[in-house]
Design an enzyme around this catalytic site. Structure first.
Site, PDB file in Angstrom:
ATOM      1  N   HIS A   7       0.833  -1.190   0.000  1.00 35.67           N
ATOM      2  CA  HIS A   7       0.000   0.000   0.000  1.00 35.67           C
ATOM      3  C   HIS A   7       0.876   1.253   0.000  1.00 35.67           C
ATOM      4  CE1 HIS A   7       0.764  -0.550   4.352  1.00 35.67           C
ATOM      5  NE2 HIS A   7       0.772   0.777   4.375  1.00 35.67           N
ATOM      6  N   GLU A  55      -3.537   3.889   2.278  1.00 34.52           N
ATOM      7  CA  GLU A  55      -3.733   4.032   3.718  1.00 34.52           C
ATOM      8  C   GLU A  55      -3.715   5.513   4.051  1.00 34.52           C
ATOM      9  OE1 GLU A  55      -0.737   3.869   7.376  1.00 34.52           O
ATOM     10  OE2 GLU A  55      -0.981   1.910   6.417  1.00 34.52           O
ATOM     11  N   HIS A  74       3.724  12.181  -7.060  1.00 34.59           N
ATOM     12  CA  HIS A  74       2.263  12.117  -7.154  1.00 34.59           C
ATOM     13  C   HIS A  74       1.783  10.676  -7.073  1.00 34.59           C
ATOM     14  CE1 HIS A  74       3.603  11.590 -11.350  1.00 34.59           C
ATOM     15  NE2 HIS A  74       2.595  10.740 -11.418  1.00 34.59           N
ATOM     16  N   GLU A 121      -2.436  12.280 -10.273  1.00 31.48           N
ATOM     17  CA  GLU A 121      -2.493  12.244 -11.729  1.00 31.48           C
ATOM     18  C   GLU A 121      -3.661  11.359 -12.158  1.00 31.48           C
ATOM     19  OE1 GLU A 121       0.382  11.324 -15.574  1.00 31.48           O
ATOM     20  OE2 GLU A 121       0.921  10.511 -13.619  1.00 31.48           O
TER      21      GLU A 121
END
Length: 126
Positions: A7, A55, A74, A121
């Site tokens: 994650h 998370e 990003h 993005e």
């Protein structure tokens, strides 16, 4: 040994605003929550395809918004209808850039800023 990406974690200043953005605007779904009252809360979100997990880390009573480091670039999300996504996010009041592209494709992505200032993005799915 095989490693599998787990994650990405972002520290957020206002959990409600962040959930409004990631769930309400980007369509992610909350999968679990771990609350440590008085200390912090972790909220895990998955995308519609169940391919990535985000998370959100909320520390109770933050004194000021977090500073985004100069090494962070990003997060990227794919979407089938780029123009509709751009219009929807703009109408919801989020800061969005104009369309951009690489290699001659002038409209393959744009950026939207989340409530904490993270760049997201939005990329046309191929």
């Amino acid at each position: 040994m095989d490693f599998r990406f787990g994650h990405t974690s972002l520290r957020v200043y206002d959990l409600k605003k962040s959930l409004d953005f990631y769930v309400g605007a980007l369509g992610m779904k909350e999968t679990r929550r771990k609350d440590y009252p008085g200390d912090f809360c972790l909220v895990f979100l998955k995308d519609a395809a169940d391919t990535c997990e985000l998370e959100l880390t909320y520390n109770y009573d933050p004194k000021k918004p977090y500073e985004i480091g100069n090494g962070f670039a990003h997060l990227g999300f794919y979407v089938k209808d780029l123009k509709a996504a751009h219009k929807e996010l703009k109408e919801k009041g989020y800061k969005v850039t104009e369309f951009s592209g690489l290699g001659g494709n002038k409209s393959s992505f744009f950026f939207v800023t989340d409530p904490d200032g993270y760049d997201i993005e939005i990329i046309r799915e191929k």
